[in-house]
Scaffold this motif. Structure first.
Motif, short mmCIF file in Angstrom:
data_model
loop_
_atom_site.label_atom_id
_atom_site.label_comp_id
_atom_site.label_asym_id
_atom_site.label_seq_id
_atom_site.Cartn_x
_atom_site.Cartn_y
_atom_site.Cartn_z
N UNK A 286 0.70 -1.28 0.13
CA UNK A 286 0.02 -0.16 -0.11
C UNK A 286 0.70 1.17 -0.05
N UNK A 287 0.54 2.14 -0.80
CA UNK A 287 1.07 3.58 -0.99
C UNK A 287 0.09 4.50 -0.70
N UNK A 288 0.50 5.31 0.27
CA UNK A 288 -0.22 6.63 0.53
C UNK A 288 0.29 7.76 0.26
N UNK A 289 -0.37 8.50 -0.68
CA UNK A 289 0.50 9.91 -1.10
C UNK A 289 0.22 10.94 0.04
N UNK A 290 1.34 11.82 0.15
CA UNK A 290 1.02 13.01 1.22
C UNK A 290 1.42 14.22 0.07
N UNK A 291 0.45 15.24 0.58
CA UNK A 291 0.71 16.52 -0.45
C UNK A 291 0.21 17.74 0.48
N UNK A 292 0.58 18.91 0.21
CA UNK A 292 -0.05 19.84 0.73
C UNK A 292 -1.39 20.56 -0.40
N UNK A 293 -0.92 20.01 -1.45
CA UNK A 293 -2.29 20.32 -2.43
C UNK A 293 -3.44 19.44 -2.17
N UNK A 294 -4.61 20.23 -2.23
CA UNK A 294 -5.69 19.40 -1.97
C UNK A 294 -6.68 19.41 -3.31
N UNK A 295 -6.24 19.55 -4.20
CA UNK A 295 -7.08 19.83 -5.59
C UNK A 295 -7.64 18.54 -6.19
N UNK A 296 -9.06 18.45 -6.44
CA UNK A 296 -9.53 17.18 -6.63
C UNK A 296 -8.73 16.51 -7.86
N UNK B 291 -1.10 16.95 8.73
CA UNK B 291 -2.19 15.79 8.92
C UNK B 291 -2.21 15.54 10.50
N UNK B 292 -3.32 15.43 11.34
CA UNK B 292 -3.25 15.04 12.44
C UNK B 292 -2.61 13.54 12.47
N UNK B 293 -1.78 13.19 13.49
CA UNK B 293 -1.17 11.84 13.42
C UNK B 293 -2.43 10.74 13.48
N UNK B 294 -3.42 10.86 14.18
CA UNK B 294 -4.29 10.02 14.53
C UNK B 294 -5.37 9.82 13.23
N UNK B 295 -5.55 10.95 12.39
CA UNK B 295 -6.10 10.73 11.03
C UNK B 295 -5.22 9.87 10.32
N UNK B 296 -3.82 10.31 10.24
CA UNK B 296 -3.00 9.34 9.41
C UNK B 296 -3.14 7.96 9.71
N UNK B 297 -2.89 7.68 10.99
CA UNK B 297 -2.94 6.21 11.44
C UNK B 297 -4.20 5.54 11.15
N UNK B 298 -5.40 6.38 11.22
CA UNK B 298 -6.65 5.67 10.80
C UNK B 298 -6.83 5.29 9.28
N UNK B 299 -6.02 6.15 8.64
CA UNK B 299 -6.01 5.86 6.94
C UNK B 299 -5.35 4.68 6.63
N UNK B 300 -3.93 4.80 7.43
CA UNK B 300 -2.89 3.61 7.27
C UNK B 300 -3.58 2.38 7.82
N UNK B 301 -4.43 2.21 8.79
CA UNK B 301 -4.82 1.03 9.35
C UNK B 301 -5.94 0.49 8.48
N UNK B 302 -6.53 1.28 7.63
CA UNK B 302 -7.84 0.97 6.89
C UNK B 302 -7.00 0.31 5.64
N UNK C 74 -7.29 -3.75 4.79
CA UNK C 74 -7.63 -4.32 3.53
C UNK C 74 -6.70 -5.33 3.02
N UNK C 75 -5.30 -5.07 3.38
CA UNK C 75 -4.19 -5.87 2.96
C UNK C 75 -4.50 -7.39 3.53
N UNK C 76 -4.72 -7.33 4.62
CA UNK C 76 -5.19 -8.60 5.49
C UNK C 76 -6.29 -9.14 4.95
N UNK C 77 -7.34 -8.65 4.60
CA UNK C 77 -8.69 -9.35 4.15
C UNK C 77 -8.37 -9.93 2.71
N UNK C 78 -7.79 -8.93 1.88
CA UNK C 78 -7.30 -9.70 0.69
C UNK C 78 -6.47 -10.97 0.81
N UNK C 79 -5.42 -11.14 1.75
CA UNK C 79 -4.62 -12.12 1.85
C UNK C 79 -5.54 -13.32 2.38
N UNK C 80 -6.73 -13.01 3.27
CA UNK C 80 -7.61 -14.23 3.75
C UNK C 80 -8.19 -14.60 2.69
#
Length: 214
Positions: A79-89, A108-119, A123-129
């Motif tokens: 999984x790769x999550x992009x990080x940017x200061x740009x928020x254009x759609x 980004x607030x660290x808790x928000x980032x972790x929530x997105x990461x854990x999601x 998903x990776x774990x569900x796919x593996x199962x």
């Protein structure tokens, strides 16, 4: 979710420090690099569960790093999550189309980032199962198939041996030989399947699934 190894590719020292400390406090194993070249070197040497990838990097841009990594790793493999200061759609959609799993706007607030990461990690774990379940179903189908394919000629061979004994006519042994050759052929196909993976499912009696021996 702890003990997951994360690679942060970020040239902003303050932001990368903020993210790495926050993740480490929550049990993540974190490696930080400053540009795309270092990112490729780290991925070559180590196995990561997820990458946080800044878009604006020196030497090699984030989109090129993403594109290159996707040539080797699928979104479920890495999984790769992009990080940017740009928020254009447009930017968000563009990077998702390139293969990013998600897109985080910084700061980004660290808790928000972790929530997105854990999601993404979930998903990776569900796919593996799901893949493991499919493999088990295929194995079960193989067992049913081999049991059926081998039992039939064994039954014939056993019957012919009894006839030969009762009638004292060893012509029946020719049938035994044919049955044993059939079993030998099945064993050969099993060996070939192990090497090629060439199987296909077919419907059988009572709705059971069996594997067609090609």
């Amino acid at each position: 979710m702890s003990n997951k190894k994360v690679l942060i590719v970020e040239d902003d020292i303050i932001y990368s420090k903020y993210m790495s400390l926050g993740l480490e406090k929550r049990g993540f194993d974190v490696v930080v690099v400053r540009d795309g070249t270092e990112a490729f070197e780290e991925v070559e040497k180590n196995t990561f569960d997820l990458i946080l990838l800044d878009i604006q990097l020196p030497k090699i841009s984030g989109d090129l790093v993403l594109t290159k990594l996707r040539e080797t790793y699928s979104p479920f493999e890495l999984p790769i999550i992009m990080i940017s200061a740009m928020d254009h759609t447009f930017d968000v959609v563009t990077y998702l189309k390139l293969g990013a799993n998600d897109y985080i706007i910084k700061p980004t607030h660290i808790e928000v980032a972790i929530a997105r990461m854990n999601t993404q990690l979930d998903l990776v774990e569900l796919n593996k199962r799901s893949l493991e379940k499919t493999e088990l179903e295929t194995l079960n189908s193989l067992i049913i198939t081999y049991n059926h394919e081998i039992n039939n000629p064994l039954t014939v061979a056993h019957g012919m041996i009894n006839l030969a004994k009762n009638k004292k006519d060893f012509v029946y042994l020719d049938k035994v030989e044919e049955a044993l050759e059939r079993i030998a052929g099945i064993v050969k196909k099993i060996s070939e399947l192990q090497n090629s993976g060439g199987v296909s499912k077919v419907d059988y009696l009572s709705g059971q699934k069996m594997i067609k021996l090609k």
